[in-house]
Design a protein around this motif. Structure first.
Motif, PDB file in Angstrom:
ATOM      1  N   SER A 124       0.830  -1.222   0.000  1.00  0.00           N
ATOM      2  CA  SER A 124       0.000   0.000   0.000  1.00  0.00           C
ATOM      3  C   SER A 124       0.855   1.260   0.000  1.00  0.00           C
ATOM      4  O   SER A 124       0.450   2.281  -0.571  1.00  0.00           O
ATOM      5  N   THR A 125       1.997   1.209   0.654  1.00  0.00           N
ATOM      6  CA  THR A 125       2.826   2.423   0.805  1.00  0.00           C
ATOM      7  C   THR A 125       4.310   2.040   0.738  1.00  0.00           C
ATOM      8  O   THR A 125       4.656   0.873   0.604  1.00  0.00           O
ATOM      9  N   MET A 134       8.167   1.100   0.631  1.00  0.00           N
ATOM     10  CA  MET A 134       8.985   0.246  -0.237  1.00  0.00           C
ATOM     11  C   MET A 134       8.149  -0.762  -1.008  1.00  0.00           C
ATOM     12  O   MET A 134       8.501  -1.125  -2.129  1.00  0.00           O
ATOM     13  N   ARG A 175      -4.322  -4.072   2.159  1.00  0.00           N
ATOM     14  CA  ARG A 175      -5.368  -4.458   3.110  1.00  0.00           C
ATOM     15  C   ARG A 175      -6.666  -3.706   2.887  1.00  0.00           C
ATOM     16  O   ARG A 175      -7.683  -4.034   3.475  1.00  0.00           O
ATOM     17  N   ARG A 176      -6.637  -2.677   2.039  1.00  0.00           N
ATOM     18  CA  ARG A 176      -7.844  -1.883   1.802  1.00  0.00           C
ATOM     19  C   ARG A 176      -8.058  -1.714   0.302  1.00  0.00           C
ATOM     20  O   ARG A 176      -7.103  -1.499  -0.454  1.00  0.00           O
ATOM     21  N   ASN A 193       7.493  -8.268   2.177  1.00  0.00           N
ATOM     22  CA  ASN A 193       7.861  -6.893   2.527  1.00  0.00           C
ATOM     23  C   ASN A 193       7.029  -6.305   3.670  1.00  0.00           C
ATOM     24  O   ASN A 193       7.492  -5.407   4.371  1.00  0.00           O
ATOM     25  N   TYR A 239      11.162  -4.808  17.745  1.00  0.00           N
ATOM     26  CA  TYR A 239      11.312  -4.806  16.280  1.00  0.00           C
ATOM     27  C   TYR A 239      12.546  -5.604  15.876  1.00  0.00           C
ATOM     28  O   TYR A 239      12.488  -6.470  14.991  1.00  0.00           O
ATOM     29  N   VAL A 244      14.853   4.379   5.554  1.00  0.00           N
ATOM     30  CA  VAL A 244      14.157   4.621   4.285  1.00  0.00           C
ATOM     31  C   VAL A 244      12.969   5.530   4.605  1.00  0.00           C
ATOM     32  O   VAL A 244      12.228   5.267   5.569  1.00  0.00           O
ATOM     33  N   THR A 265       9.634   6.397   4.575  1.00  0.00           N
ATOM     34  CA  THR A 265       8.334   5.788   4.267  1.00  0.00           C
ATOM     35  C   THR A 265       7.345   6.139   5.381  1.00  0.00           C
ATOM     36  O   THR A 265       7.675   6.871   6.311  1.00  0.00           O
TER      37      THR A 265
HETATM   38  N1  LIG Z   1      11.428   2.492   6.587  1.00  0.00           N
HETATM   39  C1  LIG Z   1      12.556   2.035   7.070  1.00  0.00           C
HETATM   40  O1  LIG Z   1      13.424   2.820   7.493  1.00  0.00           O
HETATM   41  C2  LIG Z   1      12.827   0.546   7.108  1.00  0.00           C
HETATM   42  C3  LIG Z   1      14.123   0.135   7.426  1.00  0.00           C
HETATM   43  C4  LIG Z   1      14.426  -1.224   7.454  1.00  0.00           C
HETATM   44  C5  LIG Z   1      13.444  -2.142   7.128  1.00  0.00           C
HETATM   45  N2  LIG Z   1      12.163  -1.745   6.822  1.00  0.00           N
HETATM   46  C6  LIG Z   1      11.201  -2.787   6.476  1.00  0.00           C
HETATM   47  O2  LIG Z   1      10.722  -2.550   5.171  1.00  0.00           O
HETATM   48  C7  LIG Z   1       9.423  -3.121   5.012  1.00  0.00           C
HETATM   49  C8  LIG Z   1       8.496  -2.090   4.378  1.00  0.00           C
HETATM   50  O3  LIG Z   1       8.317  -1.018   5.290  1.00  0.00           O
HETATM   51  P1  LIG Z   1       8.168   0.512   4.841  1.00  0.00           P
HETATM   52  O4  LIG Z   1       9.296   1.249   5.424  1.00  0.00           O
HETATM   53  O5  LIG Z   1       7.909   0.607   3.384  1.00  0.00           O
HETATM   54  O6  LIG Z   1       6.902   0.928   5.725  1.00  0.00           O
HETATM   55  P2  LIG Z   1       5.388   1.269   5.388  1.00  0.00           P
HETATM   56  O7  LIG Z   1       5.300   2.340   4.369  1.00  0.00           O
HETATM   57  O8  LIG Z   1       4.762   1.495   6.726  1.00  0.00           O
HETATM   58  O9  LIG Z   1       4.836  -0.095   4.757  1.00  0.00           O
HETATM   59  C9  LIG Z   1       4.508  -1.198   5.533  1.00  0.00           C
HETATM   60  C10 LIG Z   1       3.559  -2.051   4.727  1.00  0.00           C
HETATM   61  O10 LIG Z   1       3.244  -3.235   5.484  1.00  0.00           O
HETATM   62  C11 LIG Z   1       1.837  -3.380   5.464  1.00  0.00           C
HETATM   63  N3  LIG Z   1       1.335  -4.176   6.570  1.00  0.00           N
HETATM   64  C12 LIG Z   1       1.358  -3.921   7.902  1.00  0.00           C
HETATM   65  N4  LIG Z   1       0.743  -4.913   8.566  1.00  0.00           N
HETATM   66  C13 LIG Z   1       0.332  -5.818   7.635  1.00  0.00           C
HETATM   67  C14 LIG Z   1      -0.366  -7.046   7.690  1.00  0.00           C
HETATM   68  N5  LIG Z   1      -0.789  -7.571   8.849  1.00  0.00           N
HETATM   69  N6  LIG Z   1      -0.614  -7.698   6.527  1.00  0.00           N
HETATM   70  C15 LIG Z   1      -0.219  -7.191   5.346  1.00  0.00           C
HETATM   71  N7  LIG Z   1       0.417  -6.021   5.227  1.00  0.00           N
HETATM   72  C16 LIG Z   1       0.692  -5.345   6.363  1.00  0.00           C
HETATM   73  C17 LIG Z   1       1.294  -1.963   5.473  1.00  0.00           C
HETATM   74  O11 LIG Z   1      -0.059  -1.991   5.075  1.00  0.00           O
HETATM   75  P3  LIG Z   1      -1.163  -0.951   5.679  1.00  0.00           P
HETATM   76  O12 LIG Z   1      -0.974   0.323   4.910  1.00  0.00           O
HETATM   77  O13 LIG Z   1      -2.446  -1.632   5.376  1.00  0.00           O
HETATM   78  O14 LIG Z   1      -0.876  -0.803   7.138  1.00  0.00           O
HETATM   79  C18 LIG Z   1       2.226  -1.335   4.447  1.00  0.00           C
HETATM   80  O15 LIG Z   1       1.803  -1.662   3.155  1.00  0.00           O
HETATM   81  C19 LIG Z   1       9.005  -3.565   6.410  1.00  0.00           C
HETATM   82  O16 LIG Z   1       9.193  -4.964   6.537  1.00  0.00           O
HETATM   83  C20 LIG Z   1       9.950  -2.827   7.335  1.00  0.00           C
HETATM   84  O17 LIG Z   1      10.135  -3.497   8.544  1.00  0.00           O
HETATM   85  C21 LIG Z   1      11.848  -0.419   6.811  1.00  0.00           C
END
Ligand SMILES: NC(=O)c1ccc[n+]([C@@H]2O[C@H](COP(=O)([O-])OP(=O)(O)OC[C@H]3O[C@@H](n4cnc5c(N)ncnc54)[C@H](OP(=O)(O)O)[C@@H]3O)[C@@H](O)[C@H]2O)c1
Length: 298
Positions: free
Chosen positions: A17-18, A20, A40-41, A86, A150, A183, A185
């Motif tokens: 949805s958002t 990465m 999810r939506r 992801n 985490y 990142v 996000t």
């Molecule tokens: N941002 C960083 O600095 C960073 C650094 C290292 C690793 N990561 C990892 O990178 C990955 C992507 O994160 P992001 O930074 O892009 O964050 P994000 O924009 O918050 O994206 C997280 C995604 O996971 C989804 N999600 C959460 N709970 C879920 C569930 N129960 N079932 C299916 N989808 C679910 C969210 O969907 P909804 O919109 O529906 O909640 C959203 O699409 C994650 O695994 C995170 O741990 C991020």
């Protein structure tokens, strides 16, 4: 690679949805795949849908959603080239102050959800000799005060990935881990909302112990994220993990992550602790700095 919609190989990206996930779905569609993008939506799906991105409703903790995804993949004659695990939730907060229900939720999404989707799609991945790409984190290798829940979930994902890589190697399925640092996000925002809830529920005793740490985390996260890369830059690296002919076992995203992962390997624990603590300490309320130094270097 072919480009007609009917002949493109399939890729699944969860949590699209958002951030990465959305950027990776777009990057992989651009590179010639038909992307099944987990959201999810319906509204998130509508925003993402394009000629080569097909949204699927997928909460990775919902067994019915996972089964429906597997059925969608199975009835498609095209090979499943990769599953990008992801989806993720943040989980900052002191170990003692994080309720078990929150611990369980973090692990439900960041570990068990990925196990469930992987199990469901492995028959298709084995048939196509495809690939599993697990999005871990710098915190899959490095843990520090305030990020325990985490980091624990991401360390567990790393352990799962190492075992899976060896189990699947004889069957021609590669398993790749991606370890991003900061990142930019949605995660910093959603993580801070969860942290405020935790803060509001803390007892006076927990506040006395962890109040300074709790006030440092938002500013630490903000600084770390600001210095990070965009989701689009991260998505290009994730796409390489999907498409490289001989993929590495791990891809690190960002210079800070690369430095900290390397430093954590070569430095003694207490030296590394001092390094992460002094970085965190810069974000403590001014009056707390002396106390923190004493507490962490003793
Ligand atoms: N941002 C960083 O600095 C960073 C650094 C290292 C690793 N990561 C990892 O990178 C990955 C992507 O994160 P992001 O930074 O892009 O964050 P994000 O924009 O918050 O994206 C997280 C995604 O996971 C989804 N999600 C959460 N709970 C879920 C569930 N129960 N079932 C299916 N989808 C679910 C969210 O969907 P909804 O919109 O529906 O909640 C959203 O699409 C994650 O695994 C995170 O741990 C991020």
């Amino acid at each position: 690679m072919t480009t007609s919609s009917e002949t493109r190989d399939l890729v699944v990206v969860t949590g699209a949805s958002t951030g990465m996930g959305a950027a990776t779905a777009r990057e992989l569609a651009h590179r010639g795949f038909h992307v099944l993008a987990g959201v999810r939506r319906d509204s998130d799906g509508a925003a993402l849908r394009s000629a080569h991105i097909e949204p699927v409703i997928l909460d990775i903790t919902d067994p019915d959603h996972v089964a429906a995804l597997a059925a969608r993949v199975t009835r498609d004659p095209r090979p499943l080239r990769a599953l990008v695990n992801n989806a993720g939730v943040a989980g900052a907060g002191p170990i003692e102050a994080t309720p078990l229900s929150a611990w369980r939720h973090i692990f439900e999404v960041n570990l068990f959800g990925h196990v469930a989707v992987t199990q469901a799609l492995l028959p298709a991945l084995v048939r196509s000799k495809g690939r599993v790409v697990n999005i871990s984190s710098l915190n899959g290798k490095v843990s520090m005060a305030g990020y325990g829940p985490y980091a624990a979930s991401k360390f567990a994902l790393e352990a799962m990935s190492d075992a899976l890589r060896n189990e699947l190697a004889p069957h021609g399925v590669r398993v790749v881990v991606v370890e991003p640092g900061g990142v930019r996000t949605e995660m910093s925002r959603t993580g801070l909302t969860a942290l405020s809830r935790l803060d509001a529920a803390m007892t006076p005793e927990l506040n006395a112990r962890y109040g300074d740490l709790m006030s440092a985390i938002p500013s630490h996260v903000a600084a770390f994220t600001k210095a990070g890369v965009t989701a689009e830059v991260a998505a290009k690296k994730i796409a390489r993990a999907v498409t490289d002919g001989r993929p590495r076992t791990r891809y690190v995203i960002g210079a800070t992550a690369a430095f900290l992962i390397r430093a954590s390997r070569v430095l003694p624990d207490r030296v590394f602790d001092r390094m992460t603590t002094s970085d965190l300490r810069k974000h403590y309320p001014a009056g707390a700095r002396g106390r923190t130094t004493a507490a962490h270097t003793g």
